[in-house]
Motif scaffolding. Structure first.
Motif, PDB file in Angstrom:
ATOM      1  N   ILE A 107       0.818  -1.214   0.000  1.00 49.71           N
ATOM      2  CA  ILE A 107       0.000   0.000   0.000  1.00 49.71           C
ATOM      3  C   ILE A 107       0.854   1.268   0.000  1.00 49.71           C
ATOM      4  O   ILE A 107       0.336   2.361   0.227  1.00 49.71           O
ATOM      5  CB  ILE A 107      -0.971   0.022   1.200  1.00 49.71           C
ATOM      6  N   THR A 108       2.150   1.127  -0.254  1.00 48.45           N
ATOM      7  CA  THR A 108       3.019   2.301  -0.281  1.00 48.45           C
ATOM      8  C   THR A 108       2.562   3.251  -1.390  1.00 48.45           C
ATOM      9  O   THR A 108       2.400   2.849  -2.545  1.00 48.45           O
ATOM     10  CB  THR A 108       4.481   1.905  -0.533  1.00 48.45           C
ATOM     11  N   ARG A 109       2.364   4.498  -1.022  1.00 50.70           N
ATOM     12  CA  ARG A 109       1.832   5.468  -1.974  1.00 50.70           C
ATOM     13  C   ARG A 109       2.340   6.863  -1.642  1.00 50.70           C
ATOM     14  O   ARG A 109       2.753   7.131  -0.507  1.00 50.70           O
ATOM     15  CB  ARG A 109       0.295   5.451  -1.951  1.00 50.70           C
ATOM     16  N   PHE A 110       2.291   7.726  -2.642  1.00 50.08           N
ATOM     17  CA  PHE A 110       2.682   9.118  -2.430  1.00 50.08           C
ATOM     18  C   PHE A 110       1.418   9.968  -2.430  1.00 50.08           C
ATOM     19  O   PHE A 110       0.613   9.911  -3.362  1.00 50.08           O
ATOM     20  CB  PHE A 110       3.646   9.600  -3.512  1.00 50.08           C
ATOM     21  N   LEU A 136      -4.344  18.845   6.763  1.00 45.48           N
ATOM     22  CA  LEU A 136      -4.561  20.207   7.273  1.00 45.48           C
ATOM     23  C   LEU A 136      -3.282  21.042   7.209  1.00 45.48           C
ATOM     24  O   LEU A 136      -3.332  22.269   7.115  1.00 45.48           O
ATOM     25  CB  LEU A 136      -5.088  20.154   8.709  1.00 45.48           C
ATOM     26  N   LEU A 137      -2.129  20.343   7.258  1.00 46.16           N
ATOM     27  CA  LEU A 137      -0.838  21.035   7.150  1.00 46.16           C
ATOM     28  C   LEU A 137      -0.370  21.134   5.692  1.00 46.16           C
ATOM     29  O   LEU A 137       0.711  21.665   5.425  1.00 46.16           O
ATOM     30  CB  LEU A 137       0.227  20.294   7.975  1.00 46.16           C
ATOM     31  N   HIS A 138      -1.161  20.594   4.765  1.00 42.70           N
ATOM     32  CA  HIS A 138      -0.857  20.602   3.325  1.00 42.70           C
ATOM     33  C   HIS A 138       0.450  19.877   3.011  1.00 42.70           C
ATOM     34  O   HIS A 138       1.220  20.309   2.146  1.00 42.70           O
ATOM     35  CB  HIS A 138      -0.788  22.044   2.790  1.00 42.70           C
ATOM     36  N   TRP A 139       0.676  18.757   3.686  1.00 41.66           N
ATOM     37  CA  TRP A 139       1.904  18.010   3.453  1.00 41.66           C
ATOM     38  C   TRP A 139       1.746  17.032   2.289  1.00 41.66           C
ATOM     39  O   TRP A 139       0.728  16.353   2.150  1.00 41.66           O
ATOM     40  CB  TRP A 139       2.289  17.224   4.700  1.00 41.66           C
ATOM     41  N   SER A 140       2.785  16.954   1.487  1.00 39.35           N
ATOM     42  CA  SER A 140       2.949  15.871   0.523  1.00 39.35           C
ATOM     43  C   SER A 140       3.923  14.885   1.150  1.00 39.35           C
ATOM     44  O   SER A 140       4.987  15.299   1.651  1.00 39.35           O
ATOM     45  CB  SER A 140       3.502  16.400  -0.801  1.00 39.35           C
ATOM     46  N   TYR A 141       3.583  13.601   1.121  1.00 34.36           N
ATOM     47  CA  TYR A 141       4.429  12.645   1.854  1.00 34.36           C
ATOM     48  C   TYR A 141       4.186  11.228   1.349  1.00 34.36           C
ATOM     49  O   TYR A 141       3.166  10.928   0.711  1.00 34.36           O
ATOM     50  CB  TYR A 141       4.139  12.712   3.356  1.00 34.36           C
ATOM     51  N   THR A 142       5.137  10.352   1.644  1.00 38.13           N
ATOM     52  CA  THR A 142       4.987   8.929   1.369  1.00 38.13           C
ATOM     53  C   THR A 142       4.226   8.286   2.516  1.00 38.13           C
ATOM     54  O   THR A 142       4.480   8.592   3.684  1.00 38.13           O
ATOM     55  CB  THR A 142       6.363   8.261   1.205  1.00 38.13           C
ATOM     56  N   SER A 143       3.307   7.410   2.185  1.00 38.76           N
ATOM     57  CA  SER A 143       2.486   6.766   3.220  1.00 38.76           C
ATOM     58  C   SER A 143       2.492   5.257   3.060  1.00 38.76           C
ATOM     59  O   SER A 143       2.401   4.734   1.955  1.00 38.76           O
ATOM     60  CB  SER A 143       1.047   7.287   3.144  1.00 38.76           C
TER      61      SER A 143
END
Length: 653
Positions: A267-270, A561-568
């Motif tokens: 389920i690794t996703r950006f 809410l912090l407008h972060w782009s991140y790997t999840s």
């Protein structure tokens, strides 16, 4: 008179009488526990009969297992030395110790039931490991000298009864031939072996009423069953589906316009956000055993959380959020890994739990420092090992003579000058928060944002706290501990507001689990309802999120809410996304729940599945006569996939 026959060869007279006493004691425990939970259990005549009949079955097996050392001794001890001084010393000592263990179990069953509304389980196993905290907790919660004296008196009374039955006299006078010893040995050991090999504790769980399940069990047997089954294999015990199909369902539920999967294997996703990223400090206060029902916002009229209720009106408030489990380590698992509860013990308590992709990993990618704060000894429940193994610095009130002190990351002990009150679980919340402020002052000068995970302890039995702080006496019960916790948080926020770093700091306030999660059913969803608020987030000072959601969704929502782009690698999702499907994932050590709409599916061992209809206010559940298989695929998908990915190492960094 001896209950059993008095033939001179009856070397096992003592064993038979001991087992009879054990069966009688188990009957008394079961009877008293039934009266203790009479109204909640709501048992009919047939269920009561089943409880005692099936309970006797478990008691016989437990007594046989308990008698194993004795029957081996009586079988092998030379006949010519029977009745000698050595024989009497060994027998009297063995009987005294065995009866003392039974007496301890007798009292412990009631204290454990009072706290958890169940027979011994995984928690009892953990408590045996962490004796320092537990013994001190018992000492502060109950009159320990009186308890020990009562156990000794009870032990001596049972020895006196055995003497009156002439069990000792007959046992020491016996001169049996070997065959006469072999027959009772074979009978008792045969029963014991059958139970060890073929009688799982879950046989008591074939009924839907959870109280009937627990009353049927034998506490000692349940303890060793929990010890043997510390981790459950999903594939062996639960309904499974094709792995790829289950993974596909989970991935489909996570698919969004702003989400791009990295591969097809997990389920690794950006997660992409087009807004301007905010990088405030984040301090999470995880409150011990804090049910939503304690707050006025959720119907409480005792005014025991005045500050948190006022804060809720100035925060992003989750009104329909549910915990994933019933213990602190399960809450930590959800808040750091955003994963559904896998069967067995929490990942926090397991051995291969380092190097995981955690919420802390996302903060690390944004150049945050990460620190775990605990007012007790982080050795307890493997917390220090887990957090340090996943990149957190440690600040706790630990002793320096225990394993877990030599950790790969920095560990700081809360200094004596900050400690003004402590009990079995650690220092009071005020002192812990003062340590956080002291550390935050240092962190704020390092020109990088910080993420602090705080775990409180004051809202825990024995419910003691510094005197003169609130209008409820220390040690008087849960309400006082809740109100003191509320008071301590008010002081913490007040002190923090005077700091230069406050304006750029977001506070996440959430519970690890509810105060009591026991109910008539396997999972009582109303007792998983916890509060969560995000305070001091710019432009979001009065927002309510009413969607049904889970503890695992808090950080994905905060990152949005912090407008972060991140790997999840998280199973948790952004609740505010229009595509989010409201659902919750409550679980126990064995039951794995999935709540959607007004339905709850529960997967349990022996590949069982059942569904419940839930009232609109989530206060009542009714088991469906026929399971609703429409929700089964997603119920399986979440838990099977979580288990598979963890075991395969796909959740590692």
């Amino acid at each position: 008179m001896n209950i059993f026959y008095k033939k001179p060869q009856n070397r096992f007279a003592l064993i038979w009488n001991f087992m009879f006493l054990m069966l009688f004691l188990s009957f008394i425990v079961r009877l008293l526990l039934m009266f203790y939970c009479w109204k909640k259990a709501d048992l009919n005549v047939i269920e009561i009969f089943q409880v005692f009949l099936k309970g006797l079955f478990f008691d016989i097996g437990t007594a046989s297992l308990f008698a194993i050392p004795g029957i081996i001794y009586f079988l092998l001890f030379p006949v010519k030395y029977i009745g000698s001084k050595v024989d009497k010393i060994l027998v009297y000592t063995g009987v005294f110790l065995s009866l003392f263990i039974l007496s301890f179990s007798f009292f412990a069953e009631f204290t454990f039931w009072d706290e958890f509304q169940s027979r011994f389980n995984f928690i009892a196993v953990d408590y045996l490991i962490y004796t320092y905290e537990v013994v001190n907790n018992i000492n502060e919660s109950y009159p320990l000298p009186l308890l020990i004296a009562s156990m000794i008196l009870m032990t001596l009374t049972m020895m006196w009864l055995l003497g009156k039955m002439k069990a000792f006299k007959i046992t020491f006078a016996a001169r049996p031939i070997f065959i006469n010893k072999l027959i009772p040995f074979a009978l008792i050991s045969g029963i014991a072996i059958l139970f060890m090999a073929f009688v799982p504790n879950r046989w008591a769980e074939t009924v839907s009423n959870r109280y009937e399940q627990e009353l049927t069990k034998n506490g000692i047997y349940s303890f060793f069953a929990a010890y043997r089954q510390n981790e459950l294999s999903y594939d062996n015990f639960y309904i499974s589906a094709d792995e790829k199909k289950s993974l596909g369902l989970v991935r489909q539920s996570m698919q969004r316009k702003n989400v791009q999967f990295v591969n097809n294997e997990d389920i690794t996703r950006f997660v992409k956000d087009s807004g301007t990223e905010l990088h405030p400090n984040v301090i999470m206060i995880t409150i011990e055993s804090f049910s939503a029902s304690f707050m006025q916002h959720f119907g409480n009229d005792k005014a025991i959380t005045p500050f948190l209720d006022s804060l809720a009106d100035r925060s992003v408030l989750f009104t329909n959020l549910y915990a994933t489990g019933t213990r602190t380590v399960r809450g930590m698992e959800a808040l750091t890994l955003a994963i559904p509860p896998t069967p067995g013990n929490s990942i926090v308590r397991r051995t291969d739990n380092g190097g995981l992709y955690t919420v802390g990993s996302v903060f690390q990618s944004k150049n945050y420092s990460r620190t775990f704060f605990y007012g007790g000894d982080g050795y307890f429940d493997n917390m220090n090992d887990y957090f340090s193994g996943n990149g957190f610095d440690i600040v706790d009130r630990g002793r320096t003579d225990l394993p877990g002190d030599e950790l790969p990351t920095k560990r700081t002990m809360i200094p004596d000058e900050l400690v003004h009150f402590k009990n079995a679980w650690g220092i009071d919340d005020e002192d812990l928060f003062d340590a956080v402020i002291q550390q935050a002052d240092v962190q704020s000068k390092q020109w990088k944002p910080f993420y602090n995970f705080i775990m409180t302890t004051s809202n825990h039995k024995p419910y003691t706290y510094p005197t003169g702080k609130i209008d409820i006496p220390s040690g008087s019960g849960r309400d006082g501990a809740v109100k003191y916790t509320d008071y301590a948080i008010r002081k913490f926020i007040g002190k923090a507001s005077q700091k230069s770093w406050f304006k750029n700091t977001v506070f996440v306030i959430v519970a690890d689990h509810c105060a009591s999660s026991a109910g008539k059913d396997a999972i009582d969803i109303s007792k998983y309802h916890i509060p969560c608020m995000i305070y001091n987030l710019p432009d979001f000072n009065n927002m309510k999120i009413n969607k049904l959601c889970s503890q695992i969704d808090i950080y994905p929502t905060l990152f949005h809410l912090l407008h972060w782009s991140y790997t999840s690698k998280f199973f948790g999702e952004d609740v505010l996304d229009n595509a989010f499907v409201p659902r919750a994932l409550p679980g126990s050590y064995q039951e794995l729940g999935y709540v959607v709409g007004q339905k709850m599916g529960i997967l349990s061992p022996v590949k069982n599945f059942e569904t419940y209809s839930i009232s609109t206010d989530f206060e009542k559940e009714k088991k469906d006569a026929k399971a609703d298989n429409n929700i089964l695929p997603m119920n399986i998908a979440y838990y099977q996939t979580a288990y598979d990915l963890y075991k395969k190492g796909a959740l590692k960094q």
